[in-house]
Design an enzyme around this catalytic site. Structure first.
Site, PDB file in Angstrom:
ATOM      1  N   ILE A   1      -5.735  11.290   9.739  1.00  0.00           N
ATOM      2  CA  ILE A   1      -4.376  11.758   9.438  1.00  0.00           C
ATOM      3  C   ILE A   1      -4.449  12.909   8.450  1.00  0.00           C
ATOM      4  O   ILE A   1      -5.080  12.790   7.396  1.00  0.00           O
ATOM      5  CB  ILE A   1      -3.517  10.619   8.829  1.00  0.00           C
ATOM      6  CG1 ILE A   1      -3.530   9.382   9.713  1.00  0.00           C
ATOM      7  CG2 ILE A   1      -2.093  11.106   8.577  1.00  0.00           C
ATOM      8  CD1 ILE A   1      -2.821   9.516  11.022  1.00  0.00           C
TER       9      ILE A   1
ATOM     10  N   ARG B   1      -2.511  -0.695  -8.073  1.00  0.00           N
ATOM     11  CA  ARG B   1      -2.988  -0.167  -9.360  1.00  0.00           C
ATOM     12  C   ARG B   1      -2.499   1.240  -9.632  1.00  0.00           C
ATOM     13  O   ARG B   1      -2.064   1.559 -10.726  1.00  0.00           O
ATOM     14  CB  ARG B   1      -4.518  -0.188  -9.381  1.00  0.00           C
ATOM     15  CG  ARG B   1      -5.082  -1.368 -10.096  1.00  0.00           C
ATOM     16  CD  ARG B   1      -6.486  -1.132 -10.600  1.00  0.00           C
ATOM     17  NE  ARG B   1      -7.311  -0.359  -9.680  1.00  0.00           N
ATOM     18  CZ  ARG B   1      -8.423  -0.806  -9.108  1.00  0.00           C
ATOM     19  NH1 ARG B   1      -8.827  -2.026  -9.366  1.00  0.00           N
ATOM     20  NH2 ARG B   1      -9.137  -0.056  -8.307  1.00  0.00           N
TER      21      ARG B   1
ATOM     22  N   TYR C   1     -15.393  -1.163   7.720  1.00  0.00           N
ATOM     23  CA  TYR C   1     -14.019  -0.726   7.988  1.00  0.00           C
ATOM     24  C   TYR C   1     -13.622  -1.108   9.413  1.00  0.00           C
ATOM     25  O   TYR C   1     -12.563  -1.699   9.648  1.00  0.00           O
ATOM     26  CB  TYR C   1     -13.954   0.791   7.788  1.00  0.00           C
ATOM     27  CG  TYR C   1     -12.607   1.426   8.024  1.00  0.00           C
ATOM     28  CD1 TYR C   1     -11.544   1.197   7.169  1.00  0.00           C
ATOM     29  CD2 TYR C   1     -12.402   2.292   9.103  1.00  0.00           C
ATOM     30  CE1 TYR C   1     -10.310   1.807   7.375  1.00  0.00           C
ATOM     31  CE2 TYR C   1     -11.179   2.908   9.315  1.00  0.00           C
ATOM     32  CZ  TYR C   1     -10.136   2.665   8.447  1.00  0.00           C
ATOM     33  OH  TYR C   1      -8.926   3.269   8.652  1.00  0.00           O
TER      34      TYR C   1
ATOM     35  N   GLY D   1       0.832  -1.209   0.000  1.00  0.00           N
ATOM     36  CA  GLY D   1       0.000   0.000   0.000  1.00  0.00           C
ATOM     37  C   GLY D   1       0.862   1.253   0.000  1.00  0.00           C
ATOM     38  O   GLY D   1       0.534   2.247   0.654  1.00  0.00           O
TER      39      GLY D   1
HETATM   40  N1  SER Z   1      -9.246   8.248   8.391  1.00  0.00           N
HETATM   41  C1  SER Z   1      -9.981   7.020   8.463  1.00  0.00           C
HETATM   42  C2  SER Z   1     -11.316   7.170   7.858  1.00  0.00           C
HETATM   43  O1  SER Z   1     -11.879   8.222   7.980  1.00  0.00           O
HETATM   44  C3  SER Z   1     -10.144   6.573   9.884  1.00  0.00           C
HETATM   45  O2  SER Z   1      -9.092   5.759  10.258  1.00  0.00           O
HETATM   46  O3  SER Z   1     -11.822   6.246   7.293  1.00  0.00           O
END
Ligand code: SER
Length: 320
Positions: free
Chosen positions: A172, A36, A142, A8
């Site tokens: 982040i 990709r 997720y 990644g």
């Molecule tokens: N930044 C991520 C998201 O918003 C959370 O870990 O999916």
């Protein structure tokens, strides 16, 4: 000397982490794995490059053998909002991919860094000062994959002695590669829009507090944890880490200090709102501080100044 594989490596974190690892351990010792998206010239020209799909265990195995890899950073994932649109693909990459990496690591005796997330929590979690060890019943695919990854990583450490380590990243914020479809993306986009258009429409409502972090701290966290004395680690998978917590109004006012004409309105995205409301307002990261010396360097004001400066320079050069 370490031989590192980043899976990644063209993503939001991977693109910067791979370059930082190359700076620290030597270009030839860090293989950039991508699927990709075409790698940037900087990434492609500075060290080894391999096509790797986390869902293809044979391919991971081949690359690990070819370069005598001893450490894998597995950053392959679909972010939260994209994962809700395609939960099957999110499971395949975020859970089956993690299983593949752990199996290869077991066979070849590799250490593994796996990022988890604030997304590993859910509505039944205490959302203020979220403890290190608490209820984890996420309501998103997720989050389900992140909890699965945390548990699998703990299992591979206890059962097979694989040196697995991880952090629960907050949102982040960075100025190199855009995040792709996360719930916290607004906190990146707001800086770009302040510079480019002077106006931002926010998809999360005011009062939605979430943990956040500037990229340099996120990179240090991953590398410092992987370098930490294993005898001091009680938790391993995964440590809460945070650098700041804000809602859209707070970051808007931070930007407005430097761009006084900046304006923001709201057009709330119900999916993102639902996800954000099930995530911590602020995590307790004292275990990371105690066990491996986690100590973020960037606060909201310093980050805001730096983000605006870098994005303005890019904009003036016509790069964005
Ligand atoms: N930044 C991520 C998201 O918003 C959370 O870990 O999916």
């Amino acid at each position: 000397m370490k031989n590192i594989l980043v899976i990644g490596s063209v993503g939001q974190i991977g693109s910067e982490l791979t370059m930082e690892l190359r700076n620290r351990y030597g270009n030839d010792h860090v293989v950039a794995g991508y699927r990709r998206t075409k790698p940037s010239p900087e990434l492609a020209e500075s060290g080894p490059l391999e096509v790797i799909d986390a869902t293809d265990v044979a391919r991971i195995n081949d690359v690990v053998k070819k370069y005598n890899i001893d450490t894998i950073y597995n950053l392959a994932a679909l972010l939260s909002a994209v994962a809700e649109a395609n939960p099957q693909a999110a499971w395949n990459v975020g859970a089956n991919g993690v299983y593949n990496v752990l199996e290869v690591a077991r066979e070849h005796n590799c250490a593994v860094f796996l990022p988890s997330s604030i997304g590993a929590f859910g509505l039944s979690t205490p959302l203020d000062n979220t403890p290190q060890d608490t209820i984890q019943r996420p309501g998103t695919m997720y989050g389900v994959t992140k909890v699965a990854g945390e548990l699998l990583s703990d299992y591979y450490f206890k059962r097979f002695g694989v040196d697995t380590r991880g952090v629960r990243y907050p949102g982040i914020i960075s100025n190199v590669t855009l995040p792709g479809g996360g719930t916290t993306d607004y906190a990146v986009e707001i800086f770009y829009e302040a510079v480019k258009t002077g106006k931002f429409t926010c998809p999360l409502p005011k009062g939605t507090f979430l943990d956040m972090m500037y990229m340099p701290d996120a990179l240090d966290a991953a590398i410092d944890l992987m370098e930490a004395d294993p005898d001091k680690l009680i938790h391993r998978n995964c440590f809460n880490i945070s650098a700041m917590s804000f809602d859209p109004e707070i970051v808007f006012n931070a930007v407005k200090k430097y761009y006084p004409d900046f304006i923001m309105d709201y057009d709330v995205d119900k999916v993102k709102q639902g996800i954000a409301e099930s995530w911590p307002n602020k995590m307790d990261d004292s275990a990371a501080r105690e066990e491996w010396g986690w100590n973020p360097k960037w606060d909201l004001d310093r980050m805001t100044q730096d983000m605006l400066k870098v994005i303005k320079e890019k904009h003036e050069k016509g790069l964005i």
